[in-house]
Design a protein around this motif. Structure first.
Motif, PDB file in Angstrom:
ATOM      1  N   TYR A   1      -5.166  -7.212  -5.987  1.00 53.13           N
ATOM      2  CA  TYR A   1      -5.201  -7.667  -4.988  1.00 53.13           C
ATOM      3  C   TYR A   1      -5.052  -8.578  -4.617  1.00 53.13           C
TER       4      TYR A   1
ATOM      5  N   PHE B   1      -1.911  -9.012  -2.748  1.00 58.52           N
ATOM      6  CA  PHE B   1      -1.827  -9.247  -1.062  1.00 58.52           C
ATOM      7  C   PHE B   1      -1.102 -10.300  -0.797  1.00 58.52           C
TER       8      PHE B   1
ATOM      9  N   ALA C   1      -9.269  -0.275  -0.818  1.00 59.98           N
ATOM     10  CA  ALA C   1      -8.979  -1.114  -0.357  1.00 59.98           C
ATOM     11  C   ALA C   1      -8.126  -1.795  -1.367  1.00 59.98           C
ATOM     12  N   GLN C   2      -8.897  -2.295  -2.897  1.00 63.95           N
ATOM     13  CA  GLN C   2      -8.013  -3.084  -3.804  1.00 63.95           C
ATOM     14  C   GLN C   2      -6.485  -1.922  -3.424  1.00 63.95           C
ATOM     15  N   ARG C   3      -6.191  -0.996  -4.344  1.00 65.65           N
ATOM     16  CA  ARG C   3      -5.214  -0.579  -4.353  1.00 65.65           C
ATOM     17  C   ARG C   3      -4.255  -0.427  -3.241  1.00 65.65           C
ATOM     18  N   HIS C   4      -4.434  -0.763  -1.805  1.00 68.56           N
ATOM     19  CA  HIS C   4      -3.220  -0.439  -1.077  1.00 68.56           C
ATOM     20  C   HIS C   4      -2.758  -2.015  -1.118  1.00 68.56           C
ATOM     21  N   ALA C   5      -3.870  -3.428  -1.325  1.00 66.38           N
ATOM     22  CA  ALA C   5      -3.664  -4.198  -0.989  1.00 66.38           C
ATOM     23  C   ALA C   5      -2.704  -4.745  -2.152  1.00 66.38           C
TER      24      ALA C   5
ATOM     25  N   THR D   1       1.361   2.387   3.871  1.00 64.04           N
ATOM     26  CA  THR D   1       0.497   1.954   3.791  1.00 64.04           C
ATOM     27  C   THR D   1      -0.424   0.558   3.884  1.00 64.04           C
ATOM     28  N   LEU D   2       0.035  -0.329   5.043  1.00 64.58           N
ATOM     29  CA  LEU D   2      -0.987  -0.862   5.885  1.00 64.58           C
ATOM     30  C   LEU D   2      -1.852  -0.570   6.392  1.00 64.58           C
TER      31      LEU D   2
ATOM     32  N   PHE E   1      -4.532   0.580   3.926  1.00 68.94           N
ATOM     33  CA  PHE E   1      -5.513  -0.181   4.246  1.00 68.94           C
ATOM     34  C   PHE E   1      -6.124  -0.720   5.595  1.00 68.94           C
TER      35      PHE E   1
ATOM     36  N   ARG F   1     -12.685  -7.429   5.966  1.00 69.10           N
ATOM     37  CA  ARG F   1     -11.565  -7.860   7.318  1.00 69.10           C
ATOM     38  C   ARG F   1     -12.031  -8.643   8.342  1.00 69.10           C
TER      39      ARG F   1
END
Length: 358
Positions: A152, A155, A277-281, A306-307, A310, A323
């Protein structure tokens, strides 16, 4: 201890010579390997169509072959379909493996194949994998706090500088990592399943003539770890490469949990949200890095999707502090994507932008 060749420092011609010698050693000198398109890694694959095999070229210094061989063996012992390994040489990073053909989920879906049975099969495959005793994957490295943070962190290191500049991103980095670590505290402790880590449509295949979960061919699993069971399911259902209807996502979540009544569904869903959240970051950072560092700009087409994933993941209760941090320090438009200046910087298009008229 087996000597390892530092293959990235070898010239392309020397690498080709190693492949030719390996094929000759195993009786395939007369076959002409057909190079397959490269992916985001240093590995390369060559099809030996006449033999029904692939030649895997996995440079030992960056992509050691040992993890692939160990995980492939484990998956096959569990009744799942990883490619059978005909021959392997860890010193050179070369292997002859079973060729599953060309029916990846990606190609099938693009050709109009119904998505429901494909996703049902993939979910059933995961459920069977996760029902195996965790002790079977105990020898694998743990998907622990350090590994999660390394991912993460991509990002803040690669994507955020496009929004606020490298200096401001560096100043924000420590607090960002602290808040993400707090959110991931529970999932970082999980040692409940073998996590393949790239369980998505590009790495899944439909294998004709095989029954049950064996009909789901598994690829690109060499980076597997032992961690939280929710990770691979969210990787499948929140794919950077294609949109998935929320109705289907919820249906597949229910299908998975229905096959695992021993799980605490609320805890599983909480893990799912945090790991999303971890993966998309991670993926946002990787796609920018691939474009900037490696010149692989085609991954940029997946950034908006992807954004969006997230942003949705940040709505989870555990992610509220993170957030708030991002909303406070990033530009107001960050939730809608990169601005024009960042897009030009990232894509390297400044040379072809139209000139302003005086």
């Amino acid at each position: 201890m087996t000597e390892v060749l530092d293959t990235p420092n070898l010239a392309a011609s020397q690498r080709a010579s190693l492949r030719a010698d390996f094929l000759a050693l195993h009786g395939f000198a007369s076959l002409t390997p057909l190079a397959l398109p490269a992916d985001a890694s240093a590995r390369r694959y060559f099809r030996l169509a006449e033999a029904g095999l692939l030649l895997m070229d996995s440079p030992p210094a960056s992509e050691p072959l040992g993890p692939y061989l160990r995980v492939a063996d484990l998956l096959c012992r569990l009744g799942l379909s990883a490619p059978q390994v005909l021959a392997a040489d860890e010193r050179t990073g070369l292997a002859l493996i079973e060729d599953f053909g060309q029916d990846t989920y990606t190609r099938l879906l693009a050709a109009g194949h119904p998505e429901l049975p494909l996703y049902q099969l993939a979910v059933d495959c995961l459920a069977q994998l996760h029902q195996a005793p965790a002790s079977l994957s105990a020898a694998l490295p743990a998907y622990n706090a350090a590994r999660l943070a390394e991912e993460y962190g991509l990002f803040i290191d690669w994507y955020v500088p496009l929004l606020i500049g490298a200096e401001a991103a560096a100043a924000l980095r420590e607090r960002y990592l602290q808040l993400f670590a707090q959110a991931c505290q529970a999932v970082a402790s999980r040692r409940e399943a073998l996590v393949l880590r790239d369980f998505h449509v590009d790495n899944l295949m439909l294998l004709a003539g095989r029954m049950g979960v064996a009909a789901c061919g598994l690829l690109d699993f060499q980076d597997a770890l032992q961690g939280a069971a929710a990770y691979d399911l969210l990787s499948l259902l929140e794919d950077a490469r294609r949109d998935l209807p929320d109705s289907l996502r919820q249906q597949m979540l229910s299908r998975y949990l229905g096959q695992r009544p021993e799980l605490d569904a609320a805890a599983f869903n909480a893990d799912y949200q945090v790991l999303a959240a971890q993966r998309h970051a991670k993926v946002l950072g990787i796609f920018v890095r691939l474009a900037q560092r490696d010149g692989k700009k085609h991954y940029l087409s997946h950034l908006p999707r992807t954004l969006g994933l997230f942003i949705r993941a940040l709505d989870a209760p555990a992610l509220q502090p993170l957030r708030a941090l991002l909303d406070h320090h990033l530009p107001a438009h960050w939730r809608h994507g990169l601005d024009d200046k960042a897009q030009v910087q990232l894509r390297g298009l400044s040379h072809c932008m139209p000139q302003e008229q005086p």
